[in-house]
Design an enzyme around this catalytic site. Sequence first.
Site, PDB file in Angstrom:
ATOM      1  CB  SER A 142      48.061  15.394   7.645  1.00 23.51           C
ATOM      2  OG  SER A 142      48.387  15.128   6.294  1.00 23.51           O
TER       3      SER A 142
ATOM      4  CB  THR B 204      40.990   7.445  -8.463  1.00 19.66           C
ATOM      5  OG1 THR B 204      41.663   8.138  -7.404  1.00 19.66           O
ATOM      6  CG2 THR B 204      40.934   8.335  -9.701  1.00 19.66           C
TER       7      THR B 204
ATOM      8  CB  ILE C 178      38.784  10.645  12.179  1.00 16.91           C
ATOM      9  CG1 ILE C 178      38.377  11.907  12.947  1.00 16.91           C
ATOM     10  CG2 ILE C 178      37.554   9.819  11.828  1.00 16.91           C
ATOM     11  CD1 ILE C 178      37.487  12.844  12.149  1.00 16.91           C
TER      12      ILE C 178
ATOM     13  CG  ASP D 295      41.030  18.008  -2.966  1.00 15.90           C
ATOM     14  OD1 ASP D 295      42.228  18.206  -3.227  1.00 15.90           O
ATOM     15  OD2 ASP D 295      40.429  16.964  -3.291  1.00 15.90           O
TER      16      ASP D 295
ATOM     17  CB  SER E 165      40.272  16.342  -9.829  1.00 16.17           C
ATOM     18  OG  SER E 165      40.042  16.414  -8.433  1.00 16.17           O
TER      19      SER E 165
ATOM     20  CG  ASN F 139      50.650  14.745   2.070  1.00 11.73           C
ATOM     21  OD1 ASN F 139      51.838  14.636   1.764  1.00 11.73           O
ATOM     22  ND2 ASN F 139      49.685  14.126   1.391  1.00 11.73           N
TER      23      ASN F 139
ATOM     24  CG  PHE G 276      54.732  11.085   0.606  1.00  8.30           C
ATOM     25  CD1 PHE G 276      55.843  10.256   0.723  1.00  8.30           C
ATOM     26  CD2 PHE G 276      54.161  11.233  -0.652  1.00  8.30           C
ATOM     27  CE1 PHE G 276      56.368   9.592  -0.374  1.00  8.30           C
ATOM     28  CE2 PHE G 276      54.679  10.573  -1.764  1.00  8.30           C
ATOM     29  CZ  PHE G 276      55.790   9.753  -1.619  1.00  8.30           C
ATOM     30  CD  GLU G 277      50.937  15.992  -1.164  1.00  7.58           C
ATOM     31  OE1 GLU G 277      50.092  15.384  -1.854  1.00  7.58           O
ATOM     32  OE2 GLU G 277      50.640  16.939  -0.401  1.00  7.58           O
TER      33      GLU G 277
ATOM     34  CG  ASP H 299      46.539  20.320  -1.932  1.00  9.52           C
ATOM     35  OD1 ASP H 299      47.577  19.746  -1.546  1.00  9.52           O
ATOM     36  OD2 ASP H 299      45.404  19.830  -1.794  1.00  9.52           O
TER      37      ASP H 299
END
Length: 373
Positions: free
Chosen positions: A244, A107, A283, A292, A72, A206, A208-209, A173
């Site tokens: 993550s 977004t 954090i 990214d 993007s 990540n 979930f992916e 990614d």
Amino acid sequence: MLCTQAQTKRFLTKNISALSACWRTRRGNYQNAAHSSRGSRPQAIASQQARSSWPLPMEDGKALPRVLSIQSHVVHGYVGNKCAVFPLQLLGLEVDPIYSVQFSNHTGYPSFKGAVFDGEQLRALTAGLETNQLLTHTHLLTGYIGSLSLLQAIADLCAALKRHSPNLTYVCDPVLGDEGRLYVARELVDAYASTIVPLASVLVPNQFEAEQLTGGTPITSLRAALAACEQLHARGPHTVVITSMTLPGDPGGITLVASTRLPQAAGGRLGGAARMCMRIDRIQAYFTGTGDLFAALLLAWMHHHPGDLAAAVEKAVGGLQAVLADTVAHCGPAALAGERTAEVCARRELRLIPCQGKLVDPPITYRCQVIDS
């Protein structure tokens, strides 16, 4: 000191031969006919040998690595290619960016404007590059893809790149979603799983992916993470980095798991270990573009540290964490603000430019640990 027009003319006349010789040496694309002393017009003759040695060599004779980055793009802020191109260039890689979307801003803002690119637009760009013998990339990097037709065109492009560069490294990614929520249509998840994963060299999902790409089984432990990595290895990628994970009993930490089937150097950071993890302090703030940036940094550091995935991961995380720390310090209370107003989002934009020195020489705070078999 200022020069008169006459002095400038004398300088150019005196040095034009040296400048021309330098140009021919640096470019290597043309063989120039000899100049006559009477000032005859030089003739440039295309050199077939120069075509075969494209891309241009560095000073030491080795070609710079070149990344084709399809992600993007935003006019304002730092996500996608705005997070990838500059760090890759800082770390010594040439980058050719293609935009999967072009938006005014990311977004997460209250509103955004722009357009999603499709497969036909990518095919047109690919045709132009191929016609001019410019599909010479050593790496392919993909991030957010907004349409199924574009994803299908990327699969065709990857095949074309591998015809030109059989050792192409494809870092994917798979931007699908996070924290239990999809960002994309379900059909893109299926297309990634069936078409893109088998083409990828390095996959950086990540938590979930990774779950979505391995049938939806929850990843709640290091053992489950390694099982997901093995499932993904079996379908193509030699390296998988789950970037993550939130593990039960550790709400204040983020766990990274990395696994590779590439041989690891015995003298590397972990003495040849191929499966590793890292715990990173969480954090308590929300930032966009971190995945990214990490994918781009990982690509660059894997290039600089072949056979030492642990060193590459540590430097990629070090650069990312340095940017996050600086961004948190800069944005103040906005880092913890619950409401995402335009002002809050603008202050949370990653501070890549002020942190460029730490991207090149990242402070290493977190270390990889070997995961025992």
